[in-house]
Write a protein that holds these residues in place. Structure first.
Motif, PDB file in Angstrom:
ATOM      1  N   TYR A 102       0.820  -1.220   0.000  1.00  0.00           N
ATOM      2  CA  TYR A 102       0.000   0.000   0.000  1.00  0.00           C
ATOM      3  C   TYR A 102       0.853   1.270   0.000  1.00  0.00           C
ATOM      4  O   TYR A 102       0.514   2.242  -0.659  1.00  0.00           O
ATOM      5  N   THR A 136     -13.311  -4.356   2.281  1.00  0.00           N
ATOM      6  CA  THR A 136     -12.416  -4.666   3.404  1.00  0.00           C
ATOM      7  C   THR A 136     -12.850  -3.950   4.676  1.00  0.00           C
ATOM      8  O   THR A 136     -13.453  -2.864   4.607  1.00  0.00           O
ATOM      9  N   GLU A 138     -10.791  -2.520   6.338  1.00  0.00           N
ATOM     10  CA  GLU A 138      -9.910  -1.341   6.395  1.00  0.00           C
ATOM     11  C   GLU A 138     -10.633  -0.065   6.006  1.00  0.00           C
ATOM     12  O   GLU A 138     -10.118   1.023   6.247  1.00  0.00           O
ATOM     13  N   TYR A 182      -5.076   1.915  -0.144  1.00  0.00           N
ATOM     14  CA  TYR A 182      -5.937   0.731  -0.346  1.00  0.00           C
ATOM     15  C   TYR A 182      -7.336   0.994   0.198  1.00  0.00           C
ATOM     16  O   TYR A 182      -8.338   0.831  -0.500  1.00  0.00           O
ATOM     17  N   ASN A 211      -9.947  -9.781   8.691  1.00  0.00           N
ATOM     18  CA  ASN A 211      -8.831 -10.714   8.885  1.00  0.00           C
ATOM     19  C   ASN A 211      -9.221 -12.194   8.836  1.00  0.00           C
ATOM     20  O   ASN A 211      -9.160 -12.894   9.848  1.00  0.00           O
ATOM     21  N   ARG A 232       0.891 -11.099   4.447  1.00  0.00           N
ATOM     22  CA  ARG A 232       0.168 -10.666   5.649  1.00  0.00           C
ATOM     23  C   ARG A 232       0.653 -11.443   6.871  1.00  0.00           C
ATOM     24  O   ARG A 232       1.405 -12.405   6.734  1.00  0.00           O
ATOM     25  N   LYS A 248       8.704 -11.005  14.088  1.00  0.00           N
ATOM     26  CA  LYS A 248       8.943  -9.556  14.166  1.00  0.00           C
ATOM     27  C   LYS A 248       7.682  -8.820  14.563  1.00  0.00           C
ATOM     28  O   LYS A 248       6.669  -8.895  13.841  1.00  0.00           O
ATOM     29  N   ARG A 257      -6.448  -7.120  16.462  1.00  0.00           N
ATOM     30  CA  ARG A 257      -7.190  -7.660  15.328  1.00  0.00           C
ATOM     31  C   ARG A 257      -8.135  -8.742  15.841  1.00  0.00           C
ATOM     32  O   ARG A 257      -7.848  -9.393  16.853  1.00  0.00           O
ATOM     33  N   TYR A 332       3.870   4.043   6.186  1.00  0.00           N
ATOM     34  CA  TYR A 332       3.027   3.019   6.815  1.00  0.00           C
ATOM     35  C   TYR A 332       2.265   3.654   7.967  1.00  0.00           C
ATOM     36  O   TYR A 332       2.720   4.595   8.601  1.00  0.00           O
ATOM     37  N   ASP A 334      -1.324   2.332  10.803  1.00  0.00           N
ATOM     38  CA  ASP A 334      -2.011   1.085  11.158  1.00  0.00           C
ATOM     39  C   ASP A 334      -3.416   1.334  11.679  1.00  0.00           C
ATOM     40  O   ASP A 334      -3.704   2.398  12.228  1.00  0.00           O
TER      41      ASP A 334
END
Ligand SMILES: NC(=O)c1ccc[n+]([C@@H]2O[C@H](COP(=O)([O-])OP(=O)(O)OC[C@H]3O[C@@H](n4cnc5c(N)ncnc54)[C@H](O)[C@@H]3O)[C@@H](O)[C@H]2O)c1
Ligand SMILES: O=C(O)[C@H]1O[C@H](OP(=O)(O)OP(=O)(O)OC[C@H]2O[C@@H](n3ccc(=O)[nH]c3=O)[C@H](O)[C@@H]2O)[C@H](O)[C@@H](O)[C@@H]1O
Length: 386
Positions: A102, A136, A138, A182, A211, A232, A248, A257, A332, A334
């Motif tokens: 994205y 989505t 999102e 996105y 998700n 993902r 990570k 989530r 980025y 979130d």
């Protein structure tokens, strides 16, 4: 399959479905379900078919005459309209949908999620065909609660974080936070579809997945995808576990989530397909509000479950922290928290998710271990030998 009826007791007639993006994670599970449990036909459109090969070959499979693969890039192929015309229903799954793209490929992301979806909507509208479009969760962006002071008691109030299709706002970051390219493209195509419904009578359903995870999601870098690729989180963490390297945690793994098992989610999509009178004109959240974790908790659970299914001990240092800039690059951002409100899907389709996070991780990581452990060992021993 005989005597199948819809939620109102009416017999379900076989239909033809043009499924765009059928070769992806969700498409492969939906094709499997349609072939094994329904009489419907699928015109499967994608540029890849590896994830549905088992449904296409050999030609002796009982459903062989009900699924046809068309290798088509919808960006530039005039055959698309013909396939949509041949079908009763079009399901559009095609999209770039991995967050690592994205902010690094925002143009491709916007083109894929908005421009490339436009002709699909247009052909459905002009030819009077029903459309199920995959959007989505999102599109909600960040929660209202994310903007309250950290210690505000209102953060505990569901009114500030539960995401409702017909009430919640869509809250994105600034333009230079290209992460939202996105979500913004998906939001605009949702608005366009909604307007086609209102002004031109398009019969549509919009799905907002929260998700969905399970077998065949994304790729394992260096095995069935590029070594430098970033899939993902399920595939990132699976890859780390398979290679016995620390998982990570981006910016401390504090984001939350709700994860849902792909097979539960597919049940909801089948209900939409077979109950048009109940699904048309609606936007549906499809998620599991009971499976909420922080990304850090997800990492801990996956480490524990993987150790159980592989028989291998856990690492002494199972996780490491990494900044989002280091992991994803500039731009980025979130989503802080994603709890789906389930009122509308409950009322229209009587659907509820079933599988707990522990259970879905156990079956998914069993699949990951069986599918990839040997290939990873071989790849790693080759690297060491070189
Ligand atoms: N998996 C999830 O939890 C999730 C969550 C939210 C939204 N979604 C949405 O659901 C849809 C499917 O997601 P997925 O997880 O199965 O992703 P995926 O990447 O596995 O599948 C997408 C498929 O579309 C195909 N595709 C992309 N561009 C194409 C083009 N131009 N022509 C032909 N085929 C093309 C890809 O090859 C791929 O097989 C996407 O629209 C995504 O935004 C998924
Ligand atoms: O699946 C969804 O419902 C939607 O959300 C996803 O977005 P996101 O949940 O942020 O994607 P993941 O890559 O799965 O990341 C989840 C979280 O894990 C974190 N993460 C990811 C990978 C990793 O190695 N470590 C890590 O901490 C990310 O920063 C993020 O906070 C994708 O945008 C879409 O597939 C989809 O539209």
């Amino acid at each position: 399959m005989a005597g199948r009826v819809d939620l109102d007791g009416n017999p379900i007639n076989p239909i033809t479905i043009c499924m765009i993006g059928a070769g992806g994670f969700i498409g492969s599970h939906l094709c499997e379900k349609l072939m094994s449990e329904t009489p419907h036909k699928v015109l499967a459109v994608d540029v890849y078919n590896d994830k549905i090969k088992h449904l296409l070959e050999p030609a002796t499979l009982t459903w062989a005459d009900r699924i046809q693969f068309h290798r088509i890039n919808i960006k530039n192929d005039s055959r698309l309209e013909g396939l949509i015309k041949m079908a009763d229903l079009t399901i559009n799954l095609a999209a770039i949908c991995t967050p690592a793209d994205y902010n690094t490929r925002p143009l491709d992301t916007i083109y894929s999620n908005f421009i490339d979806a436009l002709p699909v909507v247009k052909y459905c509208s002009e030819n009077g065909k029903r459309l199920i479009h995959f959007s989505t969760c999102e599109v909600y962006g960040k929660t209202i609660g994310a903007f309250l002071p950290k210690d505000s008691p209102l953060r505990q109030d569901p009114a500030y974080y539960v995401l409702k299709e017909d009430a919640s706002p869509c809250i994105f970051g600034s333009i230079e936070k290209q992460r939202w390219s996105y979500a913004c493209a998906k939001q605009l195509i949702e608005r366009l579809i909604y307007a086609e419904g209102a002004e031109n009578g398009l019969e549509f359903t919009i799905v907002r997945p929260f998700n969905w995870i399970g077998p065949r999601m994304d790729f394992i870098p260096g095995i069935d995808g590029p070594s430098e690729g970033v899939p993902r989180v399920l595939a990132c963490f699976s890859n780390n576990l398979l290679r016995r390297e620390p998982l990570k945690l981006v910016d401390g793994g504090e984001s939350q989530r709700t994860f849902i098992y792909i097979k539960d989610a597919i049940e909801a999509v089948l209900l939409m397909i077979e109950n048009p009178a109940r699904a048309n004109g609606h936007i549906f959240n499809v998620g599991n509000p009971n499976n909420e974790v922080t990304v850090r908790q997800l990492a801990e659970m996956m480490t524990q479950v993987y150790s159980k299914v592989s028989g291998e001990s856990s690492l002494e240092t199972p996780t490491i922290d990494v900044s989002s800039k280091e992991f994803y690059g500039e731009g980025y951002d979130d989503s802080d928290k994603r709890i789906p409100d389930m009122t509308i899907i409950n009322k229209q389709l009587g659907w509820n998710p079933k599988t707990s996070l522990w259970d879905l991780l156990e079956s998914t990581l069993t699949y990951q271990h069986r599918t990839y452990a040997e290939a990873i060992k071989q790849a790693m021993s080759k690297t060491t030998a070189n």
